[in-house]
Design a protein around this motif. Sequence first.
Motif, mmCIF file in Angstrom:
data_model
loop_
_atom_site.group_PDB
_atom_site.id
_atom_site.type_symbol
_atom_site.label_atom_id
_atom_site.label_comp_id
_atom_site.label_asym_id
_atom_site.label_seq_id
_atom_site.Cartn_x
_atom_site.Cartn_y
_atom_site.Cartn_z
ATOM 1 N N LYS A 143 -20.802 -11.178 -54.227
ATOM 2 C CA LYS A 143 -21.868 -10.623 -55.072
ATOM 3 C C LYS A 143 -22.939 -9.846 -54.304
ATOM 4 N N PRO A 144 -23.472 -10.355 -53.183
ATOM 5 C CA PRO A 144 -24.443 -9.538 -52.444
ATOM 6 C C PRO A 144 -23.839 -8.208 -51.967
ATOM 7 N N THR A 145 -22.597 -8.257 -51.465
ATOM 8 C CA THR A 145 -21.940 -7.025 -51.014
ATOM 9 C C THR A 145 -21.720 -6.071 -52.184
ATOM 10 N N LEU A 146 -21.280 -6.603 -53.323
ATOM 11 C CA LEU A 146 -21.069 -5.780 -54.510
ATOM 12 C C LEU A 146 -22.354 -5.087 -54.923
ATOM 13 N N LEU A 147 -23.455 -5.827 -54.954
ATOM 14 C CA LEU A 147 -24.736 -5.236 -55.356
ATOM 15 C C LEU A 147 -25.158 -4.135 -54.381
ATOM 16 N N MET A 148 -25.114 -4.450 -53.087
ATOM 17 C CA MET A 148 -25.587 -3.480 -52.100
ATOM 18 C C MET A 148 -24.698 -2.247 -52.033
ATOM 19 N N CYS A 149 -23.388 -2.442 -52.068
ATOM 20 C CA CYS A 149 -22.482 -1.297 -51.998
ATOM 21 C C CYS A 149 -22.530 -0.465 -53.276
ATOM 22 N N LYS B 131 -36.105 -4.537 -54.029
ATOM 23 C CA LYS B 131 -36.152 -5.133 -55.360
ATOM 24 C C LYS B 131 -35.911 -6.639 -55.272
ATOM 25 N N PRO B 132 -36.811 -7.441 -55.880
ATOM 26 C CA PRO B 132 -36.532 -8.874 -55.974
ATOM 27 C C PRO B 132 -35.347 -9.111 -56.927
ATOM 28 N N VAL B 133 -34.402 -9.923 -56.482
ATOM 29 C CA VAL B 133 -33.243 -10.242 -57.328
ATOM 30 C C VAL B 133 -33.107 -11.764 -57.354
ATOM 31 N N ALA B 134 -33.651 -12.354 -58.409
ATOM 32 C CA ALA B 134 -33.637 -13.818 -58.509
ATOM 33 C C ALA B 134 -32.227 -14.325 -58.805
ATOM 34 N N ASN B 135 -31.854 -15.409 -58.126
ATOM 35 C CA ASN B 135 -30.575 -16.092 -58.380
ATOM 36 C C ASN B 135 -29.389 -15.135 -58.321
ATOM 37 N N GLY C 109 -25.975 -16.488 -58.959
ATOM 38 C CA GLY C 109 -25.692 -16.876 -60.337
ATOM 39 C C GLY C 109 -25.476 -15.715 -61.280
ATOM 40 N N LEU C 110 -25.665 -14.498 -60.788
ATOM 41 C CA LEU C 110 -25.482 -13.330 -61.642
ATOM 42 C C LEU C 110 -23.996 -13.061 -61.879
ATOM 43 N N SER C 111 -23.695 -12.386 -62.964
ATOM 44 C CA SER C 111 -22.321 -11.954 -63.212
ATOM 45 C C SER C 111 -22.007 -10.749 -62.330
ATOM 46 N N LEU C 112 -20.729 -10.441 -62.175
ATOM 47 C CA LEU C 112 -20.336 -9.263 -61.398
ATOM 48 C C LEU C 112 -20.899 -8.002 -62.027
ATOM 49 N N GLU C 113 -20.904 -7.951 -63.349
ATOM 50 C CA GLU C 113 -21.420 -6.785 -64.067
ATOM 51 C C GLU C 113 -22.914 -6.618 -63.803
ATOM 52 N N GLU C 114 -23.648 -7.725 -63.762
ATOM 53 C CA GLU C 114 -25.083 -7.642 -63.486
ATOM 54 C C GLU C 114 -25.344 -7.174 -62.063
#
Length: 330
Positions: free
Chosen positions: A227-233, A285-289, A292-297
Amino acid sequence: MAESIIVKVGSRSSELAMIQTKSVVAALEKANPSVKFEIITMDTIGDKVQDRALQKIGQTNLFTKELEKALAIGEVDLLVHSLKDVPTTLPDGMILAAICKREDPSDAVVLHPKWHGKSLESLPQGSVIGTSSLRRIALMRSIRPGFEFQTVRGNLNTRLKKLDESDQYDALLLATAGLQRLGWDDRISQRLDNSVFMYAVGQGALTIETRSNDPRIISLIKPLNDKPTLLMCSAERACLLNLGGGCSVPVGINSSYNSTTAVVSVECVVCSLDGGKRVYHLIEKPVANLPGLSLEECHSIGETMGNELGMELLHKGAKAILADIKEVTN
């Protein structure tokens, strides 16, 4: 899923590509123990054309086109790529169903044996650096003027052999992750600071591409997302898409996630080919939890950050720099 079903995995045939694909297949087998995965290899345009710098070949999908053709007609069910090789716009009907946990995204310096024990900073003026990356050339010119640059192509084995067996190059600039995956950590003379020498969009991460209308395969792949990699990429790729740049333009990026403060940071620099002009912007950007986020989020948050970052860079003057580069390289 029935035990007899075979899933065909498309991969480039180079040694590094096969190591990467086998590592992904091992993870897929662990997540899906009843499924058999078979690797199908092929060469891409980028593998076949070795006598020109990538930007001179005239297209962006140099390492994916042939693989995606096979995926489209059902010869394979999924593809494993280095994310940095994947254009920001995919063919119709294709998706990136997983972005795996990123390894070290930095660039590494590999010095000629005659400079053993030295650093890039200690090389004399006029030293020749081997790279075919416009990003690496432009960034190096901006932070350490005085080097000469010569194109070096081929797989990592070939490039290292060229370095070792001739005096054509004093050093090579290569991706740290590729050297590590091949077990060549000992060839790394130094790792460059990501905040100073920013890496390519997606560098260090592997991704899995498949057909968007194949839910069976997508469900097999999804567990491999980090999830962290997905968000950043997702942020990095959205930024590059906004800039209108391909994987060969001088755009450097540096992303991080601080799990203690729950803040995602993405910074980007666009640099002229001579290193004289730089446009920079940082977004946080603050990204809480996040876990726990979905892949889509994760994808949506990253994409929003990347869109904002790209637009800010354009506003600050990146558009003019990229237009000049396009005119020179076309």
